[in-house]
Motif scaffolding. Structure first.
Motif, PDB file in Angstrom:
ATOM      1  N   PHE A 184      49.392  -5.343  -4.312  1.00 51.96           N
ATOM      2  CA  PHE A 184      49.913  -5.481  -5.672  1.00 51.96           C
ATOM      3  C   PHE A 184      51.364  -5.940  -5.664  1.00 51.96           C
ATOM      4  O   PHE A 184      51.769  -6.784  -6.467  1.00 51.96           O
ATOM      5  N   ASP A 185      52.162  -5.393  -4.752  1.00 51.38           N
ATOM      6  CA  ASP A 185      53.552  -5.839  -4.631  1.00 51.38           C
ATOM      7  C   ASP A 185      53.605  -7.310  -4.233  1.00 51.38           C
ATOM      8  O   ASP A 185      54.405  -8.083  -4.775  1.00 51.38           O
ATOM      9  N   ALA A 186      52.728  -7.708  -3.289  1.00 47.37           N
ATOM     10  CA  ALA A 186      52.686  -9.110  -2.868  1.00 47.37           C
ATOM     11  C   ALA A 186      52.253 -10.019  -4.007  1.00 47.37           C
ATOM     12  O   ALA A 186      52.794 -11.115  -4.187  1.00 47.37           O
ATOM     13  N   ALA A 187      51.282  -9.574  -4.802  1.00 47.58           N
ATOM     14  CA  ALA A 187      50.811 -10.384  -5.923  1.00 47.58           C
ATOM     15  C   ALA A 187      51.925 -10.606  -6.945  1.00 47.58           C
ATOM     16  O   ALA A 187      52.042 -11.700  -7.525  1.00 47.58           O
ATOM     17  N   ILE A 188      52.746  -9.589  -7.162  1.00 47.37           N
ATOM     18  CA  ILE A 188      53.879  -9.742  -8.078  1.00 47.37           C
ATOM     19  C   ILE A 188      54.867 -10.756  -7.521  1.00 47.37           C
ATOM     20  O   ILE A 188      55.352 -11.644  -8.235  1.00 47.37           O
ATOM     21  N   PHE A 189      55.165 -10.645  -6.221  1.00 47.96           N
ATOM     22  CA  PHE A 189      56.104 -11.578  -5.582  1.00 47.96           C
ATOM     23  C   PHE A 189      55.609 -13.022  -5.718  1.00 47.96           C
ATOM     24  O   PHE A 189      56.330 -13.898  -6.211  1.00 47.96           O
ATOM     25  N   GLU A 226      50.860 -18.963 -18.622  1.00 43.53           N
ATOM     26  CA  GLU A 226      50.126 -19.797 -19.578  1.00 43.53           C
ATOM     27  C   GLU A 226      50.430 -21.274 -19.385  1.00 43.53           C
ATOM     28  O   GLU A 226      49.965 -22.106 -20.165  1.00 43.53           O
ATOM     29  N   ARG A 227      51.152 -21.605 -18.333  1.00 45.66           N
ATOM     30  CA  ARG A 227      51.490 -23.009 -18.093  1.00 45.66           C
ATOM     31  C   ARG A 227      50.253 -23.756 -17.613  1.00 45.66           C
ATOM     32  O   ARG A 227      49.455 -23.236 -16.833  1.00 45.66           O
ATOM     33  N   PRO A 228      50.048 -24.990 -18.059  1.00 45.97           N
ATOM     34  CA  PRO A 228      48.854 -25.760 -17.682  1.00 45.97           C
ATOM     35  C   PRO A 228      48.741 -25.915 -16.165  1.00 45.97           C
ATOM     36  O   PRO A 228      49.727 -26.172 -15.477  1.00 45.97           O
ATOM     37  N   GLY A 229      47.519 -25.742 -15.635  1.00 45.18           N
ATOM     38  CA  GLY A 229      47.266 -25.948 -14.227  1.00 45.18           C
ATOM     39  C   GLY A 229      47.536 -24.744 -13.348  1.00 45.18           C
ATOM     40  O   GLY A 229      47.334 -24.816 -12.136  1.00 45.18           O
ATOM     41  N   CYS A 230      47.995 -23.634 -13.921  1.00 46.80           N
ATOM     42  CA  CYS A 230      48.320 -22.460 -13.115  1.00 46.80           C
ATOM     43  C   CYS A 230      47.082 -21.603 -12.842  1.00 46.80           C
ATOM     44  O   CYS A 230      46.048 -21.752 -13.486  1.00 46.80           O
ATOM     45  N   CYS A 231      47.210 -20.708 -11.881  1.00 48.28           N
ATOM     46  CA  CYS A 231      46.077 -19.924 -11.401  1.00 48.28           C
ATOM     47  C   CYS A 231      45.942 -18.594 -12.140  1.00 48.28           C
ATOM     48  O   CYS A 231      46.909 -18.056 -12.660  1.00 48.28           O
ATOM     49  N   GLU A 232      44.711 -18.070 -12.117  1.00 50.87           N
ATOM     50  CA  GLU A 232      44.418 -16.767 -12.695  1.00 50.87           C
ATOM     51  C   GLU A 232      44.388 -15.717 -11.587  1.00 50.87           C
ATOM     52  O   GLU A 232      43.981 -16.008 -10.465  1.00 50.87           O
ATOM     53  N   VAL A 233      44.816 -14.510 -11.898  1.00 51.86           N
ATOM     54  CA  VAL A 233      44.823 -13.416 -10.931  1.00 51.86           C
ATOM     55  C   VAL A 233      43.929 -12.294 -11.435  1.00 51.86           C
ATOM     56  O   VAL A 233      44.017 -11.880 -12.595  1.00 51.86           O
ATOM     57  N   HIS A 234      43.042 -11.802 -10.557  1.00 54.61           N
ATOM     58  CA  HIS A 234      42.121 -10.724 -10.896  1.00 54.61           C
ATOM     59  C   HIS A 234      42.114  -9.689  -9.778  1.00 54.61           C
ATOM     60  O   HIS A 234      42.558  -9.967  -8.669  1.00 54.61           O
ATOM     61  N   TYR A 235      41.579  -8.511 -10.101  1.00 53.81           N
ATOM     62  CA  TYR A 235      41.347  -7.493  -9.074  1.00 53.81           C
ATOM     63  C   TYR A 235      39.845  -7.340  -8.923  1.00 53.81           C
ATOM     64  O   TYR A 235      39.152  -6.933  -9.852  1.00 53.81           O
ATOM     65  N   GLU A 236      39.327  -7.706  -7.749  1.00 57.98           N
ATOM     66  CA  GLU A 236      37.889  -7.728  -7.524  1.00 57.98           C
ATOM     67  C   GLU A 236      37.572  -7.157  -6.143  1.00 57.98           C
ATOM     68  O   GLU A 236      38.144  -7.589  -5.150  1.00 57.98           O
ATOM     69  N   GLY A 237      36.666  -6.189  -6.096  1.00 58.80           N
ATOM     70  CA  GLY A 237      36.193  -5.662  -4.824  1.00 58.80           C
ATOM     71  C   GLY A 237      37.282  -5.130  -3.916  1.00 58.80           C
ATOM     72  O   GLY A 237      37.197  -5.265  -2.698  1.00 58.80           O
ATOM     73  N   GLY A 238      38.315  -4.532  -4.492  1.00 54.56           N
ATOM     74  CA  GLY A 238      39.389  -3.956  -3.693  1.00 54.56           C
ATOM     75  C   GLY A 238      40.436  -4.947  -3.237  1.00 54.56           C
ATOM     76  O   GLY A 238      41.327  -4.600  -2.455  1.00 54.56           O
ATOM     77  N   GLU A 239      40.361  -6.195  -3.726  1.00 55.76           N
ATOM     78  CA  GLU A 239      41.340  -7.217  -3.359  1.00 55.76           C
ATOM     79  C   GLU A 239      41.925  -7.852  -4.614  1.00 55.76           C
ATOM     80  O   GLU A 239      41.279  -7.894  -5.662  1.00 55.76           O
ATOM     81  N   VAL A 240      43.151  -8.363  -4.485  1.00 57.84           N
ATOM     82  CA  VAL A 240      43.711  -9.233  -5.507  1.00 57.84           C
ATOM     83  C   VAL A 240      43.154 -10.630  -5.250  1.00 57.84           C
ATOM     84  O   VAL A 240      43.234 -11.135  -4.126  1.00 57.84           O
ATOM     85  N   VAL A 241      42.580 -11.238  -6.267  1.00 60.01           N
ATOM     86  CA  VAL A 241      41.899 -12.523  -6.107  1.00 60.01           C
ATOM     87  C   VAL A 241      42.562 -13.581  -6.980  1.00 60.01           C
ATOM     88  O   VAL A 241      42.792 -13.362  -8.178  1.00 60.01           O
ATOM     89  N   ALA A 290      42.386 -17.935  -3.096  1.00 58.07           N
ATOM     90  CA  ALA A 290      43.180 -17.047  -2.244  1.00 58.07           C
ATOM     91  C   ALA A 290      42.840 -15.603  -2.556  1.00 58.07           C
ATOM     92  O   ALA A 290      42.410 -15.276  -3.669  1.00 58.07           O
ATOM     93  N   ARG A 291      43.018 -14.732  -1.556  1.00 53.56           N
ATOM     94  CA  ARG A 291      42.809 -13.300  -1.707  1.00 53.56           C
ATOM     95  C   ARG A 291      43.987 -12.572  -1.062  1.00 53.56           C
ATOM     96  O   ARG A 291      44.572 -13.070  -0.103  1.00 53.56           O
ATOM     97  N   ILE A 292      44.296 -11.385  -1.571  1.00 56.22           N
ATOM     98  CA  ILE A 292      45.350 -10.552  -0.999  1.00 56.22           C
ATOM     99  C   ILE A 292      44.778  -9.164  -0.783  1.00 56.22           C
ATOM    100  O   ILE A 292      44.217  -8.564  -1.702  1.00 56.22           O
ATOM    101  N   VAL A 293      44.914  -8.649   0.443  1.00 60.33           N
ATOM    102  CA  VAL A 293      44.361  -7.346   0.780  1.00 60.33           C
ATOM    103  C   VAL A 293      45.433  -6.473   1.419  1.00 60.33           C
ATOM    104  O   VAL A 293      46.262  -6.950   2.199  1.00 60.33           O
ATOM    105  N   SER A 294      45.434  -5.178   1.065  1.00 65.33           N
ATOM    106  CA  SER A 294      46.387  -4.226   1.637  1.00 65.33           C
ATOM    107  C   SER A 294      45.867  -3.680   2.951  1.00 65.33           C
ATOM    108  O   SER A 294      44.660  -3.566   3.169  1.00 65.33           O
TER     109      SER A 294
END
Length: 267
Positions: A160-165, A175-190, A199-203
């Protein structure tokens, strides 16, 4: 920051990054032995090669004619570690570097000009190395992401800290055009772009060892038809298998660079 990466090379004017921001747009590898590296990845992933614009030590990997990755045999000459590094598309390299530094990350190289764009090598707060790219892409982004690279995964201490960074640096979930969406799925930031996982981020409990595969790092996942066959061929060509399941295997090439092969049906 550890100098275990290289800058993109051999770029050509194809599609502007103005259509996509914050998503991975390229991966590159530093190696010691270009011939051995080429032979290994040709056998394991079926890649072909062309010379990059930066000279004989650089190559562009092609999958079915699509440029998918860069290789630079400069690890020994530049005293750099052998590792894969992802690059993210940004609107402004200068702005991205400033954001990284303001948030406790570091800058190792750049931004410097690589016509038709600009690049920089950076590290996040935990030392995971990544690059940014402003300008034209090596390959059409939609074609590139649907070719060999499946996605990238950040192994870090606090997802979560990495996702914020990264969100603040790369405009994720804006909300800028072309930017990515961030979700929390299956214990990972997706991270998703156009609905697809990029991309995925896992602790995890990671140390600060010199080995870049133990400390926080970005892991590149390549999509393949047959994980078991890739693992077998990797061992036959001087590599090693660190872990394996039916749908995924973590491999190490003869130079020591770690990567993952993932079944295409698992993308």
């Amino acid at each position: 920051m550890n100098h275990d990466t290289k800058l993109p090379h051999g770029t050509r004017n194809v599609v502007s990054t103005h259509s996509v921001y914050g998503a991975p747009c390229w991966v590159s590898l530093t190696s010691r032995d270009l011939e051995t590296t080429q032979d290994f990845y040709s056998a394991v992933l079926g890649w072909r090669w062309r010379t990059g614009k930066l000279g004989d030590r650089f190559r562009i990997a092609l999958a079915d004619g699509v440029p998918v990755a860069g290789i630079a045999a400069v690890a020994s000459m530049w005293q750099m570690a052998v590792a894969w590094t992802p690059y993210f598309a940004v609107r402004s390299a200068d702005e991205a570097v400033s954001r990284v530094q303001e948030r406790g990350g570091t800058s190792a190289v750049g931004p410097i000009s690589f016509p038709p764009g600009r690049a920089a090598l950076l590290a996040d707060r935990d030392g995971a190395t990544f690059g940014i790219w402003e300008g034209e892409l090596v390959s059409d982004w939609e074609t590139w992401r649907r070719s060999t690279p499946a996605f990238i995964r950040l192994h870090t201490r606090d997802a979560f800290d990495a996702a914020i960074f990264y969100g603040e640096v790369l405009d994720w979930a804006s909300e800028r055009p072309g930017c990515c969406e961030v979700h929390y799925e299956g214990g990972e930031v997706v991270l998703r772009s156009g609905g697809d996982v990029v991309a995925r981020i896992v602790s995890g409990a990671l140390g600060s060892a010199p080995d870049p595969t133990i400390r926080p790092h970005w892991q590149v996942h390549f999509a393949v038809q047959d994980v078991t066959a890739c693992a077998r061929v990797a061992e036959q060509n001087g590599g090693s298998v660190l872990s394996k399941s039916d749908d995924e295997a973590v491999l190490r090439d003869p130079d020591g660079a770690q990567f993952t092969v993932t079944s295409r049906r698992e993308r």
